[in-house]
Scaffold this motif. Structure first.
Motif, PDB file in Angstrom:
ATOM      1  N   ASN A 137       0.755  -1.192  -0.189  1.00  0.00           N
ATOM      2  CA  ASN A 137       0.320   0.093   0.347  1.00  0.00           C
ATOM      3  C   ASN A 137       0.574   1.346   0.194  1.00  0.00           C
ATOM      4  O   ASN A 137       0.317   1.942  -0.297  1.00  0.00           O
ATOM      5  CB  ASN A 137      -0.723   0.119   0.744  1.00  0.00           C
ATOM      6  N   PHE A 152       1.096   4.020  -2.995  1.00  0.00           N
ATOM      7  CA  PHE A 152       1.166   5.505  -3.005  1.00  0.00           C
ATOM      8  C   PHE A 152       1.906   5.859  -2.796  1.00  0.00           C
ATOM      9  O   PHE A 152       1.761   7.624  -4.044  1.00  0.00           O
ATOM     10  CB  PHE A 152       0.643   6.237  -0.845  1.00  0.00           C
ATOM     11  N   GLU A 203       1.690   6.514  -6.887  1.00  0.00           N
ATOM     12  CA  GLU A 203       0.733   7.857  -7.727  1.00  0.00           C
ATOM     13  C   GLU A 203       0.792   8.862  -6.261  1.00  0.00           C
ATOM     14  O   GLU A 203       0.100   9.897  -7.394  1.00  0.00           O
ATOM     15  CB  GLU A 203      -0.842   7.084  -7.068  1.00  0.00           C
ATOM     16  N   ARG A 260      -6.733  16.422  -4.601  1.00  0.00           N
ATOM     17  CA  ARG A 260      -6.607  15.131  -5.126  1.00  0.00           C
ATOM     18  C   ARG A 260      -5.403  14.623  -3.744  1.00  0.00           C
ATOM     19  O   ARG A 260      -5.467  13.502  -3.580  1.00  0.00           O
ATOM     20  CB  ARG A 260      -6.054  15.296  -6.905  1.00  0.00           C
ATOM     21  N   LYS A 307      -7.269  13.379  -1.025  1.00  0.00           N
ATOM     22  CA  LYS A 307      -7.541  12.439  -1.778  1.00  0.00           C
ATOM     23  C   LYS A 307      -6.669  11.122  -1.385  1.00  0.00           C
ATOM     24  O   LYS A 307      -7.326   9.894  -0.414  1.00  0.00           O
ATOM     25  CB  LYS A 307      -8.076  12.609  -2.140  1.00  0.00           C
ATOM     26  N   LEU A 308      -5.153  10.740  -1.918  1.00  0.00           N
ATOM     27  CA  LEU A 308      -4.287   9.991  -2.006  1.00  0.00           C
ATOM     28  C   LEU A 308      -4.155   9.912  -0.862  1.00  0.00           C
ATOM     29  O   LEU A 308      -4.003   8.663  -0.299  1.00  0.00           O
ATOM     30  CB  LEU A 308      -3.710  10.692  -2.604  1.00  0.00           C
ATOM     31  N   GLY A 322      -5.911  10.213   2.343  1.00  0.00           N
ATOM     32  CA  GLY A 322      -6.521   9.709   3.147  1.00  0.00           C
ATOM     33  C   GLY A 322      -6.930   8.215   2.334  1.00  0.00           C
ATOM     34  O   GLY A 322      -7.245   7.213   3.335  1.00  0.00           O
ATOM     35  N   ASP A 323      -6.715   7.950   1.376  1.00  0.00           N
ATOM     36  CA  ASP A 323      -7.293   6.533   0.210  1.00  0.00           C
ATOM     37  C   ASP A 323      -6.263   5.495   0.806  1.00  0.00           C
ATOM     38  O   ASP A 323      -6.253   4.281   1.003  1.00  0.00           O
ATOM     39  CB  ASP A 323      -7.031   7.136  -0.948  1.00  0.00           C
ATOM     40  N   HIS A 324      -5.326   5.774   1.018  1.00  0.00           N
ATOM     41  CA  HIS A 324      -4.268   4.775   1.095  1.00  0.00           C
ATOM     42  C   HIS A 324      -3.715   5.016   3.094  1.00  0.00           C
ATOM     43  O   HIS A 324      -2.640   4.376   3.649  1.00  0.00           O
ATOM     44  CB  HIS A 324      -2.477   5.051   0.866  1.00  0.00           C
ATOM     45  N   ALA A 325      -4.307   5.859   3.735  1.00  0.00           N
ATOM     46  CA  ALA A 325      -3.829   6.306   4.967  1.00  0.00           C
ATOM     47  C   ALA A 325      -2.907   6.202   5.748  1.00  0.00           C
ATOM     48  O   ALA A 325      -2.177   5.283   6.515  1.00  0.00           O
ATOM     49  CB  ALA A 325      -4.507   4.920   5.965  1.00  0.00           C
TER      50      ALA A 325
END
Length: 315
Positions: A80, A84, A87, A284, A287-288, A290-293
């Motif tokens: 993960n 991250f 990205e 963005r 969000k990136l 947050g999505d990957h904590a």
């Protein structure tokens, strides 16, 4: 004897043998990494060099000497973080590309108008350091000769000037080359005209461009960004939009954060707001994360980052 006068330390040859992907997974398991799907782990290690993958293991280790993982850490946790970072590089490259294209435009526009010429790059008196100018011009001449761009070929074939006009040649400049041309402009007025488009003082803008060139090079060569410490940090603006100034980490207690990514992100988000008129890039990024904590402290974020103006939104 070494150049320092000391006898060099004895070195041994590297004797570790290569191991299979399956053995790589077993090695991670022996270090207490939980692997629920060994086939999946073998597949990913077949795409991601083991040596590269282990760089993302470091924050999950409870003992760096033995590389033993803390209890409960899984292969997916490390993967993960790796995804991250990949990205994140793409997102950072996207912002720097927009900034680079904008800076090319401002550079060409203001130098050509201020000096009333289509070829300010052919006037050495516009630039400060003659050695840097000569090197930059030489590189530009090589790039023009090597270019396969139709618009460059057309201008070279049709006109007798040594090089095409500035609004054409800027399209061949990398961020690093553009930064060198920009920083070497002699007149403060010229640099300030370019920087005014971004609401920044010319000294800060020059420094920021140099820093972003370094960040871009790391991202473009697939180097780790997530927890990297940069040797060259940007000059932090003191007189600029308060949302920018008040969002930057500057206090002594955060000195260890200054070489990490937080301030770079703040600057990118601010510049994207100036260029695009909105802050979708910042959204963005958040969000990136947050999505990957992601633990943002590893990127130099201060404890109160969410209360700082630019992360809450521009007025």
């Amino acid at each position: 004897m070494s150049s320092s006068g000391k006898k060099p330390a004895h070195k041994s040859p590297y004797l570790k043998p290569p191991i299979t992907f399956a053995e790589q997974v077993q090695k991670l398991q022996k270090r207490n990494l939980e692997v629920s799907d060994t086939a999946k782990a073998e597949f990913y290690l077949g795409q991601i060099n083991y040596y590269r993958f282990t760089a993302y293991c470091l924050p999950f280790e409870q003992d760096h000497a033995s590389h033993r993982f803390a209890d409960g850490v899984s292969f997916d946790d490390v993967l993960n973080l790796y995804i991250f970072d990949r990205e994140l590089r793409l997102l950072v490259m996207d912002a720097i590309e927009r900034i680079e294209v904008s800076l090319r435009t401002q550079f060409a526009y203001h130098l050509s108008h201020n000096h009333q010429t289509a070829h300010p790059h052919l006037q050495p008196d516009i630039f400060s350091n003659t050695v840097i100018y000569a090197s930059s011009l030489n590189n530009l001449e090589k790039d023009v000769r090597r270019s396969r761009e139709d618009f460059i070929k057309h201008l070279v074939d049709k006109y007798s000037d040594p090089l095409p006009p500035v609004w054409a040649i800027v399209e061949l400049l990398t961020m690093g080359q553009l930064s060198k041309w920009f920083s070497n402009i002699k007149r403060r007025h010229d640099r300030q005209c370019i920087s005014h488009a971004y609401g920044l003082h010319e000294k800060a803008m020059v420094s920021i461009c140099e820093h972003l060139s370094l960040v871009r090079n790391h991202a473009a060569h697939h180097a780790r960004l997530w927890n990297r410490e940069f040797t060259k940090t940007p000059m932090l603006p003191r007189k600029a939009d308060s949302h920018l100034v008040d969002s930057l980490v500057t206090k002594p207690e955060y000195s260890r954060h200054l070489r990490k990514l937080h301030n770079t992100f703040v600057i990118l988000a601010y510049l994207m707001g100036q260029i695009c008129g909105e802050n979708r890039w910042r959204d963005r990024l958040l969000k990136l994360i947050g999505d990957h904590a992601i633990d943002v402290s590893k990127m130099g974020f201060p404890d109160d980052w969410q209360q700082r103006p630019l992360w809450k939104g521009l007025a």
